[in-house]
Design a protein around this motif. Structure first.
Motif: not given
Lengths: 395, 395
Positions: B42-48, B39-40, B28-31, B70-77
């Motif tokens: 920053t992670i948002a920008a990086l994930v984007a 920072n939150r 998750s993004r929070s993880q 809830p925090s969105p789950i980020v997974s590999v494409s």
DNA sequence: TCGATTTGTAGCGTTCTGCAACGTATCACG
DNA sequence: CGTGATACGTTGCAGAACGCTACAAATCGA
């Protein structure tokens, strides 16, 4: 798995610049720009900060035969020092070592018998107390590095086992820290020797090397793997002396049979030469001068066993350089060809083809420099945070 | 000794985030904020940015029993893949492996006899051509990783010596690159096995490990030292099989005497069991089922020799974990206590005390995952620069 | 239904590096 | 001894990335 931010960039760049100056001794600002790839203006700012912190000094450029405006020479401040401590069987040695690698002072305090941990700490603390006036007046002390002939747990400087000193699970770093007030780090002596040779000796600029040192009490070693000192998970790595090299029943200091340390000994070389005692240089001279077949046979025997251990390490680690110190350097000096061909016969062609064998270059200052390097490591990683302590000048 | 700038910060942070997602599969993004310390926002920008580049996908959070948004789950494409190639004596195996470690497809192309380099390249290229429609339609191909049973020069993928295949100084990577148009990297199979086990198998999260694999054609190995794959100066590191373990005259595949590979062989286990052939699992079952004293004696002999090599490596490297694969895992399964105590008897207490012996966890996909990891490495180091090539989707 | 908690989002400020223009010191050459 | 070329330091400005703060949104528990 840490992210990095602006602070880290600055810290990293300060660290890179200070490391470059530390290793090369001195460099012009323009050399620093080329080496780091950073902008002129950035280097100017970084150097200015390091000067502010008292870590480096700038001096007028010497006349180089180059066109263009001369670039100021940046060199390490002579005030920044670390203390090096090396307890041995018959003495405790304490030194003041500058960030430029210069050994300002070395005090060898002989002991009647192998010192206990408490004795070693007391001796070191007393000598350092004696130096304190000088230290506080002239120097900024970064900390203390201790080179221990034994296994040392990396993270807290606990001496797990130093057989020749008879130490077992001794909190050396903690004790010396309490006794002196300086931050203390400790590590295995041969690992520190490897680091010293890598930065200031035979291994300058090399990223993969093995260092083996032969001393009165056995054989120790250290490695640089991929540019970093390899300590293993707890700091015990580098014990080449206990590699098995034959099926014989000779026993080494750890009770293991047929190991390098059991087969290759300084004592036997001295015996066959008929010498009571000798330092590394004297031993080498005596071996080179001797024409006795018995001496030759013993040398050959030891070389052949040494080759097995070296070949094994070369096959496993594929290093660029093997550095031999102490009496192992003497074996190399006496018959480098035999050692080389014996190593070749036990190793894989590809790995052997990329390796060079050479003697250690740093002499008696090796462990002082290595131990100091350990103490400098924190400062080099983060020049912005000079650890406080007695003698540390506040900024 | 490079300075870093803002670009490097971004690159590094993208790399860190992608690596975390790659290794954990999904987070998750929070993880990610907690793991990186960033920072939150920053992670948002990086994930984007990673989403933009098609490297990761975000999906709706699954219901966790936690307070808070809830925090969105980020997974590999699932689209990002590497091709894995593994030439062996009797086959060439080609696979499509996702960035998440999933093996999408595996093709084993059997050969009548040990393939030449040209044959291996042609087979791989033909199979890849066959897949090309699927690759271009469904996937983004990062590149090709090749796991070679032999010594491979790291920087250009030249196969210095692969004794079992009979290859000598073959420019494998170059040839395969020319034949397929994809960037190709090659490395020793056991080194890649070590990497695979470290990231996805028995060595998850471990920074210092040794991996030894026993196959039909000998014993290979790889190491992770201080968190990094140790390749040595040319990529030949990890040849534990040619460590000398006895004074016997048995000869190994490289012509060296008394080495691990000479003493510890799959062939002899099969012989004493009376089996013509068996895969690793069958061999292990047969050994466990056997009550024959002759089998037992042979197992003990091999275990004792293996212990010498392992102890030597443990003394030198002080690893946290030793992973055994292939028939070496079978030896461990049959009598772990004997192996452990034999290793203990040849190693230093401190180093032995910190090490665990365990069997490899990844089975037949080991080399596919390891080879793919090699190909992914560049992308993970710098997610901003997806190498172009056929099938690579332009951004 | 409401409060507490956690996290995403948007805008702003800080910090550090790169860049370009200009000033300066040296060398080579006449 | 003067002039041009060269290399480097210095200065001011712009750009990029991250942290911070305030606010919005989504979930849980009472």
């Amino acid at each position: 798995m840490q992210g990095s931010s602006h602070d880290d960039v600055r810290r990293h760049n300060l660290s890179v610049v200070l490391r470059l100056v530390h290793r090369s001794g001195a460099a012009s600002r323009s050399q620093l720009t080329r080496a780091t790839g950073l902008n002129r203006s950035t280097i100017a700012a970084l150097v200015a900060e390091l000067v502010d912190r008292g870590l480096v000094v700038e001096r007028e450029p010497s006349s180089t035969n180059q066109v263009g405006r001369p670039s100021p020479i940046v060199s390490v401040s002579e005030q920044v020092v670390a203390l090096a401590v090396n307890p041995e069987i018959d003495a405790v040695t304490i030194g003041i070592v500058g960030l430029d690698g210069q050994v300002h002072r070395r005090v060898r305090y002989p002991t009647d018998q192998s010192p206990s941990v408490l004795e070693a700490v007391n001796i070191a603390a007393a000598v350092i107390d004696g130096m304190r006036g000088e230290l506080e007046a002239k120097f900024k002390v970064v900390g203390i590095g201790v080179a221990v002939p034994g296994l040392v747990r990396a993270h807290d400087g606990l001496v797990r086992h130093a057989p020749h000193l008879g130490w077992l699970d001794e909190p050396l770093a903690e004790m010396l820290e309490a006794a002196t007030g300086y931050p203390v780090l400790a590590a295995n002596d041969a690992s520190l020797g490897a680091m010293a040779e890598r930065f200031f000796g035979a291994g300058k600029g090399i990223t993969d090397l093995i260092y083996l040192n032969g001393g009165a009490s056995g054989i120790g070693g250290g490695m640089i793997v991929g540019g970093a000192a390899a300590g293993g998970i707890a700091g015990y790595a580098g014990e080449f002396g206990h590699t098995r090299v034959s099926d014989s029943n000779r026993v080494d200091s750890a009770g293991l049979r047929g190991t390098l340390e059991a087969e290759v000994t300084r004592r036997e070389l001295l015996e066959v030469l008929g010498l009571a005692g000798a330092d590394a240089d004297e031993l080498e001279q005596a071996l080179l001068a001797s024409t006795s077949p018995a001496v030759r046979a013993e040398v050959n025997r030891q070389i052949d066993h040494l080759a097995v251990a070296l070949a094994g390490a070369i096959n496993i680690l594929n290093p660029q350089l093997v550095v031999l110190g102490g009496f192992l350097a003497a074996l190399l000096a006496v018959d480098a060809d035999r050692l080389r061909s014996a190593v070749a016969s036990h190793s894989l062609g590809a790995a052997f083809g990329t390796v060079r064998l050479s003697a250690a270059e740093l002499g008696s200052n090796l462990l002082m420099i290595g131990a100091a390097e350990l103490a400098f490591e924190g400062l080099l990683d983060d020049p912005a945070e000079l650890p406080a302590g007695p003698g540390a000048v506040s900024t």
